[in-house]
Structures are given as C-alpha cells and as structure tokens.
Design a protein around this motif. Structure first.
Motif, short mmCIF file in Angstrom:
data_model
loop_
_atom_site.label_atom_id
_atom_site.label_comp_id
_atom_site.label_asym_id
_atom_site.label_seq_id
_atom_site.Cartn_x
_atom_site.Cartn_y
_atom_site.Cartn_z
N SER A 105 1.05 -1.16 0.57
CA SER A 105 -0.22 -0.27 0.02
C SER A 105 0.66 1.27 0.18
O SER A 105 2.27 0.68 0.79
N SER A 106 0.21 2.37 -0.74
CA SER A 106 0.59 4.30 0.23
C SER A 106 0.86 4.12 0.85
O SER A 106 0.27 3.98 1.55
N ASN A 113 -2.20 6.04 1.82
CA ASN A 113 -3.53 5.13 2.29
C ASN A 113 -2.66 4.70 3.56
O ASN A 113 -3.77 4.05 4.47
N LEU A 116 -1.88 3.43 -6.64
CA LEU A 116 -0.55 2.98 -5.58
C LEU A 116 0.74 3.56 -5.86
O LEU A 116 1.63 4.17 -5.38
N THR A 153 -5.12 -4.31 0.71
CA THR A 153 -4.07 -3.85 0.49
C THR A 153 -4.38 -4.85 -0.77
O THR A 153 -5.43 -5.28 -1.44
N ASP A 213 -5.65 1.14 -1.54
CA ASP A 213 -5.65 2.24 -2.84
C ASP A 213 -6.06 2.14 -3.76
O ASP A 213 -6.29 3.74 -4.79
#
Length: 322
Positions: free
Chosen positions: A224-225, A228, A315, A254, A309
């Motif tokens: 995940s970013s 996020n 992402l 995710t 995301d």
C-alpha cells in the motif's frame, strides 16, 4: 485530546505526525497535546504556531521506567504504537527485538491499564501489527487464515495482538491491531527491512535508472502507499468501539500484484521504458518471504471502513508523494 505516537521518527511515524500537525484532528477529536516518542529525532517540532502542545521524548522504549516517566504526567486519549524492531534487524538481534517488540508493548499496555483504573479514562490504542504474522500462506488469505510466522518479528506481532485483545476484553484499553502490508515508498536508508527493494524499484525506475530486482517478474506481493496507510491509521482510531465486538485485529485491505505488473505501472505513471530498465535476479530467501503472496480477502476490515489504494497505478503515483 492527547495523542501519543511511539516510533514517531520512523517512516510512518513522521508522516502520521505531519498529518496530525497539519489537520489538528484525529477523527472528530481536536488534538490539544501531541507526545512523540523515539530513540532520537531528526528535527525538533516547533509547535508555537500550531495551537497545540507538542513534546518530543528521546529514549529507549525498552526502558520501562523511562517510558512510564515520559507518559505519566498527562492522561492519554489516543495511542499509536508504531515503534518496533523490524524483521531483518530482529533476526540479527533477538534480545533487542524482544525488548522493544514485546516488553515495551506490555509496558505500554500496563500504563493504559493504570490510567483506566485510576481515573476511568480508557485510551484508544492503535497497534501497528504486520502481515508478517501470516508467514507461510495458503492459496487464499482470509480473516480465518492460520498464522505461521517465519520470522521472530511476526511472532512478536502475534503476541502483541493477543495481549491487546485481552486487555481490551478486560476493559483496560480500547485496542485495535492493524496488520500493515509493505508501505511504499520508503526513503533510502539502512533500516534492517528486507523488503526495502519494493520502495527502491519505484524510486529508481521513476527516475530512469536501471534496477536489479531480487524477485522474479512473476513473484507476487502485497503493498500500500504511505498516504493510504496514514488514512487507515487515522480511521483505526476513529472507528467506534461498538463496531469492534467481532474482532479487534484487522488485516488491512491492500493490493496484490506481480513485480512485472508493478514495473508496468511505474512505466505508465512516470512515462519511462521501465521494462528495459529492470533486470530480474531472484534471491530465494527474499522471494520466499515477499514474493509468494496469494490473493487476499479482508471482509472484517472492509465492513468497518478500511480501504486499499484502489489500483496499482494509484499506489505507484501516491508512493512518491511528499
């Protein structure tokens, strides 16, 4: 509202701190005091213009007396327990891993218990657990998947989850354990995290640099970013306790993707011929730990509002946001 962040100088901790300082709220609660704990801080937060009191305490979280002294003066409302000794480092230094990942978590829980029993003010505790708890995975991971950690770090996180559930059951804390996936993209640094290449590949290919990937093109992972993850941490503290009766442990939603799919997304987002810039030289240990991830279903987390995301391009785009 008094908010505490342990591990506040880390990658996620700094981003969470920055968000709280810029917005001034966690959920609907206005933050009046922010306490930051870590071994050291890269910079001093100047809170004179922020309208809230910020305290930074540098010390050893494994020192239970220092932890109690740092937190004993003001009742806490929300605690983000992010501090940990990550996978590779915990494998190299077992004593350090246990003292921070286990002993400090138990000390923090005891502090919460003492506060609840003395003044009846039960803090919300958001615990940063990890997908490392799964270890060896079946063909599909769900909320009911057995936990088989392959590293001490994953075992430590399981213990934390269990104790937070138990202290919550007994009414001493309002705990929520969030199993974080890989978080992208971390800055280049020696952190002891074996998954650092997942951040490096985005940063290098986005700049048109060549990159040697330690997993095969077909290897699949979860990530995940950072934005996020911050959104989910904030949501984790805001979810009403009445919605947590079924479980207090959540595997965060995710994205699951192959390295080839990630390379394609990097090329698309940053307009690079990424496939010509990357070469694959699989490391068996790295691929066994991070490259054999199956599809994931997270109905419990979905039901209470946690989100991923959305898609891989998003992402990748969000991963390098400042």
């Amino acid at each position: 509202m008094h908010v505490l962040i342990t591990g506040a100088n880390g990658f996620v901790g700094q981003a969470l701190t920055k968000h709280i300082l810029s917005q001034g709220y966690v959920g609907k609660g206005k933050v009046s005091r922010l306490t930051l704990l870590d071994r050291q801080f890269d910079e001093v937060v100047n809170s004179s213009m922020l309208g809230l009191v910020v305290e930074q305490h540098s010390g050893d979280l494994a020192d239970d007396q220092w932890l109690k002294d740092s937190l004993g003066r003001f009742p806490m409302d929300v605690i983000y327990h992010l501090a940990s000794i990550p996978g590779g480092m915990a494998e190299k230094n077992d004593e350090l891993g246990r003292s921070v990942n286990l002993d400090a978590t138990m000390t923090l829980l005891e502090i919460c218990k003492a506060q609840t029993q003395s003044i009846g003010r039960k803090p919300v505790l958001v615990f940063a657990s990890s997908i490392a708890v799964f270890g060896t995975m079946p063909d599909l991971v769900t909320d009911d998947t057995p936990l088989k950690p392959q590293m001490s770090y994953g075992a430590h996180k399981i213990v934390g989850e269990v104790m937070i559930n138990d202290f919550s059951r007994r009414g001493w804390v309002d705990g929520r354990s969030l199993r974080l996936p890989g978080v992208l993209a971390r800055p280049p640094a020696e952190t002891g995290q074996l998954s650092a290449f997942l951040s490096d590949i985005i940063r290098e290919l986005s700049q048109g640099h060549t990159f040697v990937c330690p997993m095969s093109a077909q290897a699949k992972t979860w990530a995940s970013s950072l934005p996020n993850i911050i959104e989910n941490l904030l949501h984790g503290a805001a979810v009403e306790e009445s919605k947590l009766k079924a479980t207090r442990t959540f595997t965060l939603p995710t994205l699951c993707f192959s390295m080839a799919e990630m390379v394609d997304a990097i090329g698309s987002v940053y307009q690079q011929n990424a496939n010509e810039l990357v070469s694959y030289e699989p490391n068996p240990m790295i691929e066994s730990l991070f490259g054999r991830f199956p599809p994931l279903e997270t109905p419990s987390a979905d039901d209470v509002g946690f989100k991923h995301d959305g898609d891989l391009n998003t992402l990748v785009e969000r991963a390098l946001l400042k």
